[in-house]
Motif scaffolding. Structure first.
Motif, mmCIF file in Angstrom:
data_model
loop_
_atom_site.group_PDB
_atom_site.id
_atom_site.type_symbol
_atom_site.label_atom_id
_atom_site.label_comp_id
_atom_site.label_asym_id
_atom_site.label_seq_id
_atom_site.Cartn_x
_atom_site.Cartn_y
_atom_site.Cartn_z
ATOM 1 N N ARG A 44 -12.401 -76.494 2.487
ATOM 2 C CA ARG A 44 -11.775 -76.832 1.205
ATOM 3 C C ARG A 44 -11.284 -78.280 1.165
ATOM 4 N N TYR A 79 -11.070 -69.422 -14.091
ATOM 5 C CA TYR A 79 -11.972 -68.502 -14.792
ATOM 6 C C TYR A 79 -11.718 -68.522 -16.298
ATOM 7 N N TYR A 102 -16.456 -69.448 -14.666
ATOM 8 C CA TYR A 102 -16.971 -70.424 -13.692
ATOM 9 C C TYR A 102 -18.348 -70.955 -14.102
ATOM 10 N N LEU A 119 -18.573 -73.175 -7.562
ATOM 11 C CA LEU A 119 -18.785 -71.858 -6.970
ATOM 12 C C LEU A 119 -18.450 -71.870 -5.477
ATOM 13 N N PHE A 120 -18.750 -72.962 -4.795
ATOM 14 C CA PHE A 120 -18.413 -73.063 -3.370
ATOM 15 C C PHE A 120 -16.900 -73.006 -3.167
ATOM 16 N N VAL A 154 -14.751 -71.661 -5.206
ATOM 17 C CA VAL A 154 -14.300 -70.321 -5.580
ATOM 18 C C VAL A 154 -14.537 -69.333 -4.435
ATOM 19 N N ILE A 155 -15.707 -69.412 -3.800
ATOM 20 C CA ILE A 155 -16.016 -68.507 -2.693
ATOM 21 C C ILE A 155 -15.097 -68.769 -1.507
ATOM 22 N N SER A 156 -14.863 -70.043 -1.177
ATOM 23 C CA SER A 156 -13.971 -70.358 -0.063
ATOM 24 C C SER A 156 -12.541 -69.898 -0.350
ATOM 25 N N SER A 157 -12.107 -70.028 -1.603
ATOM 26 C CA SER A 157 -10.771 -69.531 -1.962
ATOM 27 C C SER A 157 -10.698 -68.013 -1.825
ATOM 28 N N SER A 158 -11.770 -67.327 -2.227
ATOM 29 C CA SER A 158 -11.796 -65.861 -2.109
ATOM 30 C C SER A 158 -11.751 -65.431 -0.649
ATOM 31 N N LEU A 159 -12.446 -66.159 0.216
ATOM 32 C CA LEU A 159 -12.407 -65.839 1.646
ATOM 33 C C LEU A 159 -11.013 -66.057 2.224
#
Length: 271
Positions: free
Chosen positions: A32, A148, A154, A186-187, A189-194
């Motif tokens: 991030r 969102y 997104y 999107l990258f 967002v995915i890293s934040s979700s992880l």
């Protein structure tokens, strides 16, 4: 913004974190902060300059840009990173407070310590650590929801319609490099979700470990209480009170010995 200073400050939290916390901190700075500093700022650096609308009406392009981008991705992610990393400082502040109390206690009580290990997650520090995880997961979730809502799932469309005053009619507006920006979004967002998933796993780990410890202590206390209430007593008389018989004797020999005892008893009674 000096991200290296923030990294050096938060790296001290690693020694108070669990394995999940160390993985979370590594993900934050590798996937991030580094992506934000190295690539994302350059991708979004031209968003205002290269935003084009098919009109020459003064002010129309600026109004349409403000409508499509209510807040810049870069500034939103910078705020998100600051809010997400700040709860870790709560743990460091609590540990420093414990160390200060322990130093005063040592000075007043001639070397005896108030805390065996100030960084041990017990008592109030355990609750502070758990609360910091809740804040980190909550901030990440809130910023993902804001992103969102602002960008409609997104998405960054290549063509946007704008009909806000002072535009004379509905005009077409075009974003610079929308596909590349969407990939970076999107990258992030995915890293934040992880990171949210890691916080949830760490919370489950801490609560499960605490419950297991409490159950173990309770079981130990019940075992000690049972031992105190039920002291061992002589349930049966000692074996020396019983006449020893050889278990290898046959049934006939046993009956013979019984008959001899009867004869002896009868002889004594006749005399």
């Amino acid at each position: 913004m000096n991200w290296s200073g923030l990294e050096s400050l938060l790296s001290g939290v690693n020694k108070y974190s669990t394995a999940f916390g160390r993985i979370w901190l590594s993900m934050v700075f590798v996937f991030r902060v580094m992506v934000f500093v190295v690539a994302a700022q350059r991708v979004w650096g031209d968003e205002s300059k290269d935003f084009v609308c098919n009109t020459r009406q003064p002010g129309c392009t600026n109004v349409c840009y403000d409508h499509i981008f209510p807040i810049s991705h870069i500034r939103l992610w910078a705020l998100q990173l600051i809010f997400v990393t700040c709860p870790s400082l709560m743990v460091m502040a609590h540990v420093k407070l414990r160390e200060g109390k322990d130093a005063k206690y040592v000075a007043l009580h001639q070397g005896s310590h108030l805390y065996a290990n100030p960084g041990k997650k017990r008592g109030g520090l355990w609750w502070t650590y758990l609360l910091s995880l809740v804040f980190k997961a909550g901030f990440d979730t809130a910023f993902l929801y804001i992103l969102y809502r602002i960008y409609h799932g997104y998405d960054l469309p290549k063509l946007s319609k704008c009909s806000i005053e002072p535009c004379p009619n509905t005009v077409d507006c075009f974003i610079s490099r929308p596909t590349e920006k969407k990939i970076f979004m999107l990258f992030m967002v995915i890293s934040s979700s992880l990171c949210i998933l890691m916080c949830i796993c760490e919370m489950i780990y801490l609560i499960g470990k605490r419950i297991s410890k409490l159950l173990r202590i309770r079981h130990e206390n019940e075992r000690v209480l049972f031992a105190e209430q039920h002291e061992l007593t002589n349930i049966a008389p000692p074996r020396s009170q019983y006449r020893k018989t050889d278990p290898t004797l046959a049934g006939s020999q046993l009956s013979l010995s019984k008959r001899e005892k009867i004869r002896e008893n009868s002889a004594t009674t006749t005399l």
